[in-house]
Design an enzyme around this catalytic site. Structure first.
Site, PDB file in Angstrom:
ATOM      1  N   ASP A   3      -2.567   6.119  -3.433  1.00 21.42           N
ATOM      2  CA  ASP A   3      -1.439   5.476  -2.755  1.00 21.42           C
ATOM      3  C   ASP A   3      -0.911   4.359  -3.662  1.00 21.42           C
ATOM      4  O   ASP A   3      -1.329   4.218  -4.808  1.00 21.42           O
ATOM      5  CB  ASP A   3      -1.839   4.957  -1.373  1.00 21.42           C
ATOM      6  CG  ASP A   3      -2.898   3.866  -1.431  1.00 21.42           C
ATOM      7  OD1 ASP A   3      -3.612   3.779  -2.438  1.00 21.42           O
ATOM      8  OD2 ASP A   3      -3.005   3.092  -0.465  1.00 21.42           O
ATOM      9  N   SER A  58       0.814  -1.205   0.000  1.00 16.74           N
ATOM     10  CA  SER A  58       0.000   0.000   0.000  1.00 16.74           C
ATOM     11  C   SER A  58       0.855   1.265   0.000  1.00 16.74           C
ATOM     12  O   SER A  58       1.581   1.541  -0.937  1.00 16.74           O
ATOM     13  CB  SER A  58      -0.945  -0.043   1.216  1.00 16.74           C
ATOM     14  OG  SER A  58      -1.906   0.968   1.149  1.00 16.74           O
ATOM     15  N   ASP A  61      -6.011   2.023  -3.520  1.00 13.58           N
ATOM     16  CA  ASP A  61      -7.284   1.861  -2.815  1.00 13.58           C
ATOM     17  C   ASP A  61      -7.610   3.098  -1.977  1.00 13.58           C
ATOM     18  O   ASP A  61      -8.663   3.162  -1.355  1.00 13.58           O
ATOM     19  CB  ASP A  61      -7.328   0.583  -1.969  1.00 13.58           C
ATOM     20  CG  ASP A  61      -6.274   0.528  -0.875  1.00 13.58           C
ATOM     21  OD1 ASP A  61      -5.429   1.444  -0.791  1.00 13.58           O
ATOM     22  OD2 ASP A  61      -6.282  -0.451  -0.104  1.00 13.58           O
ATOM     23  N   ASP A 112      -1.223   1.131  -4.032  1.00 14.80           N
ATOM     24  CA  ASP A 112      -2.100   0.154  -4.689  1.00 14.80           C
ATOM     25  C   ASP A 112      -3.447   0.742  -5.067  1.00 14.80           C
ATOM     26  O   ASP A 112      -4.355   0.024  -5.476  1.00 14.80           O
ATOM     27  CB  ASP A 112      -2.284  -1.080  -3.804  1.00 14.80           C
ATOM     28  CG  ASP A 112      -2.986  -0.772  -2.484  1.00 14.80           C
ATOM     29  OD1 ASP A 112      -2.934   0.391  -2.037  1.00 14.80           O
ATOM     30  OD2 ASP A 112      -3.566  -1.695  -1.884  1.00 14.80           O
TER      31      ASP A 112
END
Length: 453
Positions: free
Chosen positions: A243, A103, A247, A245
Site C-alpha cells: 500500500d 496509507s 506497511d 506507506d
C-alpha cells in the site's frame, strides 16, 4: 479514538480538515513534550518520514518547523516506509517519530502517524494531550530563541540502514526466483526493489514512478488486479503488492491467485510452528479474519486470538502475551521478533523464506486454506456512531445473524479513519453474502443514514 486521531493517526483531506497549521502545531507539541524533561545540553530528537503524496512535502516542512521552533531537532528520512520510521525510531534512540502518510487512501488525503521511541504507535494518553493542545484547551508551548532553536538534519542514512536490516533478515538467497513487486507509486518505490535485487531475485517492478498524485491509483494492495495479470504475463514465481506507506503486503501466486493477509499468516504460521518459532503455537487475528483461516489453523493445531480491527490492537495483544505472529486480512502482518509494526517488505521476505525452505510454490503452501466467500461494502454516512447503533439497524443485523446460524456471520463496524460504516458478511455462498449485506444497507438507506455519493 479521539477527535482528530483515529486508529491510525491524524488523518484527513490535505488543507481541508488536516492543514499545514495543524501539522505545525502537532510538531510544536511533540518538540515541547519530549524535550521538556531534558537536562541542559540534551536535545530532543524526532525523526520524520513521508510517502509520495504531493502534500507530504508541505506537511514535512510544517512539522519540522514546529519541532525546531520549540528547540528540538528534526531528522528527515525523506520518502520512506512507515515500518522504516518505526525501525529507525527504536534503533537510533529517537524520542519519537512522525510518518506522513494516509496509507491506502487517495492522494488528496494525508495523515500524521506518531510513533514513540520504542517504535510503537503513540499511547492514548499522549494523543489526548495533543488533541487538547490542538483545541486550545492547554497553554501555548514556549518557543525557543537564539541558539536554543532546533535544527533540521538530513537523515537519509537511516533509511539506508533499514534497507540493510531487511537484507540481513533473509535466511536464503532469492537467486533464480522471478519476483514481481507492485509499489503502489508510494513509499515502497524507494526501497523494495533494492532489497530484492540485493537478495538475488530477478525482480520485476510496476507502479514505482510516483508523481505526487498517482499513489494507490488503481495499483498496490487495494487494487491487486494489475499485479495478478503482470505475474502471469511475466511468468513470475510470486508477486507482492504494497500500500502507499508499505506497511501492508498482499501476495499473488504464480497462477495469478490472490493470497491475502489471512492466507499469508497461515502459510508463515505453519512454517514457524514447524521451526519452533511460533510462540505458544498461536496467531493473533482480528474479527475480520476469514472463517477459512480458523478452520485451516484448527486442522494443523495452531491456536488463535481475536482482537478488534486495527494493527494497533493486534500488536498490543502480541506484546502482552508474547506472541510472535499476528495480523489482518488486509495485509498488516507483524513478525514480532523483527518489527513493532506491520511491514510489507518484511512480510514479502518471510513468504519467500517459507517458499524456499519448504521447496513449494505459494499456491501449494496455501492450498489447505479454503476461503469462505466474503463480501464487504463501505457505506458513506454522516454520523458513524448513529448509523452503527441505530436500533433498527441492529435489529437487521440480529436477523441476519439468526438466519446465518453457524454457517456464516455478519460484522458491522465503523472505519477508524473515514466517514464509513463497513458491512461485512461471510457465508457458504456469495449469493447469501450479497443478500444479507444488501438487507442491512437497505435498512440504513430507509432510515436516511446513508449519504449519496
Amino acid at each position: 479514538m479521539g477527535k482528530y486521531f483515529g486508529t491510525d493517526g491524524y488523518r484527513g483531506e490535505a488543507n481541508v480538515n488536516l492543514t499545514a497549521d495543524s501539522a505545525f502545531r502537532v510538531g510544536k507539541f511533540l518538540g515541547w513534550y519530549y524535550g521538556k524533561d531534558k537536562k541542559d545540553g540534551e536535545k530532543c530528537r524526532i525523526v520524520i518520514g513521508k510517502d509520495t503524496r504531493r502534500s507530504s512535502y508541505m506537511f514535512e516542512y510544517a512539522i519540522a518547523a514546529g519541532i525546531t521552533a520549540t528547540g528540538a531537532d528534526a531528522y528527515l528520512l525523506h520518502v520512506t516506509t512507515t515500518p522504516s520510521v518505526a525501525y529507525v525510531a527504536r534503533s537510533e534512540d529517537f524520542d519519537c517519530a512522525v510518518m506522513i502518510s494516509a496509507s491506502h487512501n487517495p492522494y488528496y488525503d494525508n495523515g500524521l502517524k506518531v510513533i514513540n521511541g520504542n517504535g510503537e504507535k503513540l499511547g492514548e494518553d499522549v494523543i489526548a494531550e495533543i488533541e487538547a493542545y490542538l483545541d486550545g484547551e492547554t497553554p501555548e508551548v514556549p518557543l525557543a530563541t537564539k541558539d536554543k532553536i532546533g535544527r533540521t538534519v538530513d537523515f537519509a542514512a537511516g533509511r539506508n540502514r533499514y534497507i540493510g536490516y531487511l537484507i540481513s533478515l533473509a535466511t536464503k538467497s532469492f537467486k533464480d526466483k522471478k519476483v514481481a513487486l507492485d509499489c503502489s507509486n508510494g513509499s515502497a518505490s524507494s526501497i523494495a526493489k533494492s532489497v530484492f535485487d540485493a537478495l538475488g531475485a530477478d525482480t520485476f517492478v510496476i507502479h514505482n514512478e510516483p508523481n505526487g498524485t498517482n499513489i494507490n491509483d488503481n495499483c498496490g494492495s487495494t487494487h491487486i488486479e494489475s499485479l495478478q495479470k503482470f505475474v502471469v504475463e511475466k511468468g513470475c514465481d510470486v508477486g507482492f503488492a504494497y500500500d502507499g506507506d508499505a506497511d501492508r503486503c498482499l501476495a499473488v501466486d504464480a497462477e495469478g491467485n490472490l493470497i491475502d493477509g489471512d492466507q499469508i499468516m497461515y502459510v508463515c504460521g505453519c512454517y514457524m510452528k514447524e521451526k519452533g518459532q511460533l510462540q505458544d503455537d498461536t496467531i493473533v487475528t482480528t474479527v475480520m479474519s476469514n472463517f477459512g483461516l480458523y478452520k485451516a489453523l484448527d486442522a494443523v493445531g495452531i491456536k488463535y486470538e481475536k482482537t478488534q480491527v486495527g494493527d494497533r490492537f493486534v500488536y498490543e495483544n502480541m506484546l502482552h502475551n508474547g506472541f510472535s505472529l499476528g495480523g489482518e486480512q488486509s495485509g498488516h502482518i507483524i513478525f514480532m521478533r523483527h518489527a513493532t509494526t506491520g511491514d510489507g517488505i518484511l512480510t514479502s521476505i518471510k513468504v519467500m523464506e517459507t517458499m524456499l525452505a519448504m521447496k513449494k510454490s505459494l499456491k501449494d503452501l496455501a492450498a489447505p486454506f479454503t476461503v469462505f466467500p466474503q463480501l464487504l461494502k463501505n457505506v458513506r454516512v454522516e454520523d458513524k456512531e448513529k448509523a452503527q447503533k441505530d436500533p433498527k439497524v441492529l435489529a437487521a443485523v440480529d436477523k441476519v445473524t439468526e438466519e446465518l446460524g453457524s454457517d456464516g456471520r455478519i460484522l458491522l463496524r465503523a472505519s477508524g479513519t473515514e466517514p464509513l460504516v463497513r458491512v461485512m458478511v461471510e457465508a457458504d455462498t456469495m449469493k447469501k453474502c450479497e443478500k444479507y449485506v444488501s438487507q442491512v444497507i437497505d435498512v440504513m438507506k430507509e432510515l436516511g443514514l446513508v449519504l449519496n455519493d
